[in-house]
Scaffold this motif. Structure first.
Motif, mmCIF file in Angstrom:
data_model
loop_
_atom_site.group_PDB
_atom_site.id
_atom_site.type_symbol
_atom_site.label_atom_id
_atom_site.label_comp_id
_atom_site.label_asym_id
_atom_site.label_seq_id
_atom_site.Cartn_x
_atom_site.Cartn_y
_atom_site.Cartn_z
ATOM 1 N N ARG A 177 -61.500 28.293 69.676
ATOM 2 C CA ARG A 177 -60.726 27.223 70.302
ATOM 3 C C ARG A 177 -59.320 27.707 70.627
ATOM 4 O O ARG A 177 -58.796 27.488 71.725
ATOM 5 C CB ARG A 177 -60.678 26.002 69.380
ATOM 6 N N ASP A 178 -58.682 28.380 69.679
ATOM 7 C CA ASP A 178 -57.329 28.874 69.905
ATOM 8 C C ASP A 178 -57.318 30.011 70.926
ATOM 9 O O ASP A 178 -56.373 30.143 71.713
ATOM 10 C CB ASP A 178 -56.720 29.350 68.589
ATOM 11 N N ILE A 179 -58.365 30.828 70.917
ATOM 12 C CA ILE A 179 -58.436 31.932 71.876
ATOM 13 C C ILE A 179 -58.421 31.397 73.303
ATOM 14 O O ILE A 179 -57.667 31.887 74.160
ATOM 15 C CB ILE A 179 -59.704 32.777 71.624
ATOM 16 N N GLU A 181 -51.675 23.613 75.210
ATOM 17 C CA GLU A 181 -51.377 23.266 73.826
ATOM 18 C C GLU A 181 -52.573 23.563 72.915
ATOM 19 O O GLU A 181 -53.726 23.334 73.270
ATOM 20 C CB GLU A 181 -51.014 21.778 73.732
ATOM 21 N N THR A 182 -52.273 24.025 71.713
ATOM 22 C CA THR A 182 -53.339 24.442 70.803
ATOM 23 C C THR A 182 -54.133 23.282 70.216
ATOM 24 O O THR A 182 -55.221 23.501 69.674
ATOM 25 C CB THR A 182 -52.754 25.275 69.643
ATOM 26 N N PHE A 183 -53.603 22.047 70.307
ATOM 27 C CA PHE A 183 -54.339 20.922 69.718
ATOM 28 C C PHE A 183 -55.443 20.396 70.636
ATOM 29 O O PHE A 183 -56.207 19.528 70.234
ATOM 30 C CB PHE A 183 -53.367 19.775 69.370
ATOM 31 N N ARG A 184 -55.527 20.897 71.855
ATOM 32 C CA ARG A 184 -56.489 20.347 72.814
ATOM 33 C C ARG A 184 -57.913 20.726 72.409
ATOM 34 O O ARG A 184 -58.229 21.905 72.207
ATOM 35 C CB ARG A 184 -56.180 20.866 74.217
ATOM 36 N N PRO A 185 -58.834 19.752 72.332
ATOM 37 C CA PRO A 185 -60.204 20.029 71.891
ATOM 38 C C PRO A 185 -61.090 20.484 73.052
ATOM 39 O O PRO A 185 -60.723 20.378 74.222
ATOM 40 C CB PRO A 185 -60.676 18.676 71.369
ATOM 41 N N PHE A 186 -62.273 20.981 72.700
ATOM 42 C CA PHE A 186 -63.236 21.434 73.693
ATOM 43 C C PHE A 186 -64.567 20.726 73.505
ATOM 44 O O PHE A 186 -64.915 20.281 72.421
ATOM 45 C CB PHE A 186 -63.435 22.951 73.612
ATOM 46 N N CYS A 187 -65.308 20.699 74.598
ATOM 47 C CA CYS A 187 -66.588 19.987 74.623
ATOM 48 C C CYS A 187 -67.724 20.867 74.120
ATOM 49 O O CYS A 187 -67.787 22.051 74.453
ATOM 50 C CB CYS A 187 -66.872 19.548 76.057
ATOM 51 N N PRO A 188 -68.651 20.285 73.351
ATOM 52 C CA PRO A 188 -69.914 20.976 73.091
ATOM 53 C C PRO A 188 -70.960 20.578 74.133
ATOM 54 O O PRO A 188 -71.317 19.409 74.251
ATOM 55 C CB PRO A 188 -70.305 20.459 71.702
ATOM 56 N N ALA A 226 -65.788 25.301 66.497
ATOM 57 C CA ALA A 226 -64.895 25.381 67.651
ATOM 58 C C ALA A 226 -64.967 24.154 68.546
ATOM 59 O O ALA A 226 -64.098 23.966 69.401
ATOM 60 C CB ALA A 226 -65.218 26.635 68.469
ATOM 61 N N VAL A 227 -65.985 23.297 68.353
ATOM 62 C CA VAL A 227 -66.135 22.137 69.237
ATOM 63 C C VAL A 227 -66.115 20.822 68.465
ATOM 64 O O VAL A 227 -66.441 19.768 69.009
ATOM 65 C CB VAL A 227 -67.435 22.237 70.069
ATOM 66 N N ILE A 228 -65.705 20.847 67.202
ATOM 67 C CA ILE A 228 -65.525 19.631 66.412
ATOM 68 C C ILE A 228 -64.025 19.429 66.221
ATOM 69 O O ILE A 228 -63.325 20.318 65.729
ATOM 70 C CB ILE A 228 -66.236 19.717 65.050
ATOM 71 N N HIS A 229 -63.534 18.255 66.617
ATOM 72 C CA HIS A 229 -62.091 17.996 66.590
ATOM 73 C C HIS A 229 -61.622 17.772 65.149
ATOM 74 O O HIS A 229 -62.421 17.623 64.217
ATOM 75 C CB HIS A 229 -61.773 16.789 67.470
#
Length: 609
Positions: A473-475, A484-491, A527-530
């Motif tokens: 996620r951070d990469i 911003e590093t707090f932004r989540p990603f979709c699974p 990496a995809v769980i907030h």
């Protein structure tokens, strides 16, 4: 019947509806590369006609989400000398003693003469307040003035046939139509709610959709706008209204709400009605290279509160207030209508956490949020409203997919790569090759088929990575998206596997709702769980996107997890890529490891083999 839907204004777009089916849908920003572009959607129109294999003369109607004339329409389209206009409005049509309300005098009061006769086609009683009025318009050449657009010789207006009608569809009617006429509900009843900042004086509206007919139950003005409250709060943190609200939503789980801290800055609802409106004052606007920055006076007063609470806690309170007030508004309407089906559209419903909250009440059997629910989706809504006015007997169909944009053949991709002397390999089983690279923890640019409509990447213009490593996620945030590093990603996950990862999921094919993660999911796919142990999924069916489905399945066969990390193919502040050229530029300007265009694979030379 061919209908061209046009959104003219911020987030300009066009859509082509043929016999009730969405053939093409695209925002002008994808062609201009200006985020939220508000220019006339010329290239979007050209693409829609090309995708439909028609010329403008084969259009039976043009539909725009406005109950008033939109000036640019008559510059870019060659309307016949006399044409029919059909207006859909929640305001009663004019009579001899009453004139249709308008926001301000329009250029087209000068450009048009209206014959004295007018036919009123009132479809519903004044109680439910949906009206359709028809009249003949006579077109005059525009006056010469500096503020009137004038096309150069080489840009000819689109010539229209004599029978082509103009449909003026009020803003929130178009929003409601986008949700209802893509729902597949033809028997039974649903409550439809539309909520956004404001559109033609309306911020919230409630509708009854029954037997394929749309009826208006109530409308609410700007003093009831939860969309404006969220936008003003976004600006108070230093982010851009109508663009960065995602950041507020993503930041909120990192903080703790502070009830009462924002009292007096938002409208309050009880029992389905607004009991305490809020005067937001005047909004300012700055047009910056074709896209607008908006300003609300409340932002200046909210900014010190945000600073005092800390941005995380401020965001948490904004989200809490928005959820509570929207629940106080919507749930009582469901009870009044004795209905367990809820359809939604308008920018407010891009708030995936609210969508989760109302789904988890257990008071819904069916929950459908039109996935392109912001203003770019108004083109589809206006077009569908026009079609079902002309063909009320035709059943509406469930939305099949959002792959409505341009596509490029392997031959076109190969030519682009060869012209740029870019080395590549070609693979017959591209899904298996991609799964192999993801297992190695590569960051992949993934470019396939037709581009998605709407704000989400759904596996055709995506950046992909393995979800198995929390640091991924951070990469991507740091090396690829530059955000911003707090932004989540979709699974992105196989549809049939959703229950293994999510609590009480419903169909979620378009990334417009989040769910609680199952116990242990954060350890399996971190990496995809907030941070609040939720996920905003994209469930993938093979019949909708077979190549992407095969990729996820191949990755699952290798790793045991039938999920991949998916984010949109762009960097912060830019539109999602549309063409192979844009994908190549983004690839070489970021830290992506490999790029897959169709069946072609490009790997950066520095990567270990």
């Amino acid at each position: 019947m061919n209908i061209l839907g046009l959104r003219i204004g911020h987030d300009a777009s066009a859509a082509l509806i043929v016999d009730g089916k969405i053939i093409a849908d695209v925002a002008e920003e994808r062609f201009s590369r200006i985020k939220n572009d508000g220019s006339f959607p010329l290239r979007s129109v050209q693409y829609c006609l090309e995708a439909g294999g028609i010329t403008a003369k084969e259009l039976d109607g043009i539909a725009t989400p406005s109950r008033s004339f939109v000036e640019h329409l008559f510059i870019f389209f060659g309307f016949p000398a006399v044409f029919e206009t059909i207006r859909f409005s929640t305001v009663a049509p004019p009579t001899k003693k009453q004139e249709m309300p308008v926001k301000k005098p329009s250029l087209f009061q000068k450009l048009f003469e209206t014959p004295p006769q007018e036919e009123s086609l009132e479809e519903e009683s004044q109680e439910v307040r949906i009206f359709v009025s028809s009249q003949q318009e006579r077109f005059r050449e525009p006056y010469k003035a500096s503020w009137v657009p004038e096309l150069p010789f080489y840009q000819k207006p689109f010539a229209l046939a004599a029978h082509c009608k103009l449909y003026l569809v009020e803003h929130h009617i178009a929003h409601a139509a986008s949700a209802c006429f893509t729902s597949g509900l033809n028997n039974g009843k649903a409550l439809c709610v539309t909520m956004d900042g404001i559109g033609e004086g309306i911020s919230n509206a409630v509708w009854r959709f029954e037997n394929n007919r749309l009826q208006c139950l109530a409308t609410y003005d700007g003093k009831t706008s939860l969309g404006w409250f969220y936008a003003a709060s976004t600006e108070a943190i230093g982010w851009r209204q109508s663009r960065d609200e995602w950041k507020m939503m993503g930041l909120a789980p990192f903080g703790k709400p502070h009830p009462g801290a924002l009292q007096g800055f938002y409208p309050q609802f009880k029992d389905g009605d607004c009991i305490e409106p809020h005067n937001f004052g005047d909004f300012g606007r700055w047009n910056d290279h074709g896209a607008n920055h908006y300003h609300c006076g409340d932002a200046k007063e909210l900014a010190p509160i945000a600073q005092a609470l800390g941005h995380e806690n401020f965001a948490a309170e904004v989200q809490r207030v928005s959820e509570k007030q929207a629940m106080n508004f919507i749930l009582p309407w469901l009870e009044r209508e004795q209905c367990r089906n809820l359809f939604c559209a308008g920018g407010f419903f891009l708030n995936v956490k609210f969508n989760q909250k109302i789904w988890y009440t257990g008071k819904l059997d069916r929950h459908w949020v039109y996935p392109n629910s912001g203003d770019p989706g108004l083109s589809v809504g206006a077009g569908l409203m026009a079609f079902y006015h002309e063909h009320p007997e035709q059943p509406n169909a469930s939305l099949e997919d959002l792959y409505k944009g341009p596509e490029f053949s392997d031959a076109e991709i190969e030519q682009i790569l060869d012209d740029r002397l870019i080395s590549y390999t070609v693979h017959d089983n591209i899904a298996e090759k991609a799964a192999e690279l993801l297992e190695k923890n590569y960051v992949l640019g993934w470019f396939q088929g037709r581009m998605e409509a709407g704000p989400r990447a759904l596996g055709n213009r995506s950046i992909l990575m393995s979800p198995l490593h929390e640091e991924n996620r951070d990469i991507i945030n740091k090396k690829i998206k530059y955000r911003e590093t707090f932004r989540p990603f979709c699974p992105s996950m196989l549809h049939e596997k959703a229950g293994e990862y999510l609590v009480n999921p419903r169909d979620a094919l378009y990334m417009v709702i989040s769910f609680d993660a199952q116990p242990g999911a954060k350890q399996r796919i971190p990496a995809v769980i907030h941070v609040d142990e939720t996920a905003r999924p994209h469930m993938v069916k093979r019949e909708t996107n077979p190549v992407y489905y095969d990729l996820i399945q191949a990755f699952g066969d290798r790793t045991g997890e039938y999920v991949i990390l998916n984010t949109s193919f762009n960097v912060k502040g830019e539109p999602i890529v549309c063409t192979p050229r844009e994908a190549i530029k983004c690839f070489y300007d970021t830290g992506m490891d490999a790029l897959i265009l169709g069946n072609y694979v490009i790997e950066k030379a520095a990567l270990p083999k």
